[in-house]
Enzyme design. Structure first.
Site, mmCIF file in Angstrom:
data_model
loop_
_atom_site.group_PDB
_atom_site.id
_atom_site.type_symbol
_atom_site.label_atom_id
_atom_site.label_comp_id
_atom_site.label_asym_id
_atom_site.label_seq_id
_atom_site.Cartn_x
_atom_site.Cartn_y
_atom_site.Cartn_z
ATOM 1 C CB THR A 112 1.562 0.174 4.611
ATOM 2 O OG1 THR A 112 1.749 -0.894 3.678
ATOM 3 C CG2 THR A 112 2.810 0.298 5.461
ATOM 4 N N GLY A 113 0.119 -2.524 5.476
ATOM 5 C CA GLY A 113 0.269 -3.838 6.103
ATOM 6 C C GLY A 113 -1.025 -4.618 6.125
ATOM 7 C CB ALA A 114 -1.906 -7.596 8.100
ATOM 8 N N GLY A 115 -4.363 -5.531 6.523
ATOM 9 C CA GLY A 115 -5.544 -4.695 6.723
ATOM 10 C C GLY A 115 -6.507 -5.200 7.783
ATOM 11 C CB THR A 169 -0.846 -0.069 1.292
ATOM 12 O OG1 THR A 169 -1.621 -1.249 1.223
ATOM 13 C CG2 THR A 169 -1.714 1.141 1.481
ATOM 14 N NE ARG A 190 -8.497 -7.782 2.493
ATOM 15 C CZ ARG A 190 -7.526 -6.886 2.582
ATOM 16 N NH1 ARG A 190 -7.250 -6.082 1.574
ATOM 17 N NH2 ARG A 190 -6.824 -6.772 3.686
ATOM 18 C CB VAL A 191 -13.092 -3.563 1.802
ATOM 19 C CG1 VAL A 191 -12.609 -2.166 2.171
ATOM 20 C CG2 VAL A 191 -13.924 -3.502 0.512
ATOM 21 N N GLY A 192 -9.843 -3.855 2.728
ATOM 22 C CA GLY A 192 -8.922 -3.742 3.861
ATOM 23 C C GLY A 192 -9.088 -2.426 4.589
ATOM 24 C CG ASP A 193 -5.566 -0.921 6.404
ATOM 25 O OD1 ASP A 193 -5.333 -1.882 5.641
ATOM 26 O OD2 ASP A 193 -4.760 0.005 6.578
HETATM 27 N N1 GLY Z 1 -3.329 -2.438 3.939
HETATM 28 C C1 GLY Z 1 -3.983 -2.709 2.756
HETATM 29 C C2 GLY Z 1 -4.945 -3.809 2.795
HETATM 30 O O1 GLY Z 1 -4.908 -4.609 3.730
HETATM 31 O O2 GLY Z 1 -5.772 -3.912 1.904
#
Ligand code: GLY
Length: 301
Positions: free
Chosen positions: A220-223, A170, A198-201
């Site tokens: 950035t990282g694991a949403g 990201t 799927r939607v992240g952060d």
């Molecule tokens: N940080 C971006 C996502 O998890 O989609």
């Protein structure tokens, strides 16, 4: 005045990625000199979205149907904000997010609704699939032809190959202008092997992106983990009582305790910078008053 940009977390050295970050930082800085913080972060993120090595805009990861669904959000410290999620066939999702902020009463538009809105605003259709992505998919298809027993083998091999292509994550930017106005912008193509929809952060205000009274933050990282911990808002609020680096460090420690791999850039009202990650490396660049050109660093905490 100050602008910071990031190109996400990565696990392998990316040749010349510092130059790409400096380019985005310089573009944002030029806007910062003449316009407002929100213009600067939008411009910086547009440059990052256009770099095919980064997972946002052109070069975004495809989902498990091979389609690209992108998400982005933008926010000013007066709490104006806008986002788009699972938008397709757009060059610069961050600019559509700005459209949501400035031309609607809403905070987030998703999927077909986001695309219709972009069309009404005059955004041209654009294929964000990068050549690098196509090459990787072709390789994965070759592998899949030899491994017909498990459909998951196809996806797993593809994921492994994607990592070898050295793509980053990201992207985002935070800035503060001469009037002390702060803004944050974040854009993503999501994560590898994500399910369609799927939607992240990143498009979610307060989770992957936030600007408020005390500072601005882009994650950035694991949403999924960033969402559960509400990290961008927490880090921004912590800057009331501590400097930007300490607030980011606290966020990274909380994430680590919860097994969430992520990174953040932040700036405070006092114009301090905070940068951190708890896995891999985070690439970033910044330009603050008194500097003749942007500085770019890669840390490895
Ligand atoms: N940080 C971006 C996502 O998890 O989609």
């Amino acid at each position: 005045m100050l602008i910071v940009v990031h190109g996400g977390i990565y696990v392998e050295e990316i040749p010349e990625i510092s130059d790409a970050l400096k380019k985005a930082c310089s573009a944002g800085h030029e806007f910062l000199m003449q316009k407002e913080a929100v213009d600067a972060v939008e411009e910086a993120v547009k440059v990052l979205e256009d770099d095919p090595r980064l997972d946002a805009g052109t070069g975004s990861y495809p989902n498990l149907l091979g389609e690209i669904e992108m998400s982005a959000s933008i926010m000013k410290d007066d709490l104006s904000c806008g986002g788009v999620a699972a938008i397709k066939n757009i060059k610069n999702p961050i600019s559509v997010a700005r459209g949501v902020m400035e031309q609607t009463k809403h905070v987030l538009l998703v999927g077909e609704g986001a695309n219709l809105f972009a069309k009404l605003l005059g955004f041209e259709p654009y294929n964000p699939m990068a050549e690098l992505t196509v090459t990787t998919l072709r390789k994965a298809i070759e592998i899949a032809e030899n491994e017909k027993n498990s459909i998951y083998h196809y996806y797993l091999e593809r994921a492994r190959l994607r990592l070898q292509t050295l793509q980053l994550g990201t992207v985002g930017s935070v800035a503060i202008d001469s009037k002390k106005q702060k803004a944050a912008a974040t854009s993503t193509g999501g994560i590898e092997m994500q399910l369609p929809g799927r939607v992240g952060d990143s498009p979610l205000i307060g989770l992957g992106n936030f600007a408020g009274e005390w500072g601005a933050v882009s994650m950035t990282g694991a949403g999924e983990g960033i969402i559960k911990l509400g990290l961008a808002r927490k880090i921004a609020d912590w800057m009331e009582e501590m400097d930007a680096q300490s607030a980011v460090d606290r966020g990274m420690a909380l994430a680590k305790k919860n097994n969430v791999v992520c990174g953040a850039i932040a700036l405070s009202l006092r114009e301090e910078i905070g940068i951190g990650n708890n896995g891999g490396k985070i690439s970033f660049a910044y330009w603050k008053d008194g500097m003749q050109e942007p500085h770019s660093y890669k840390n490895n905490q």
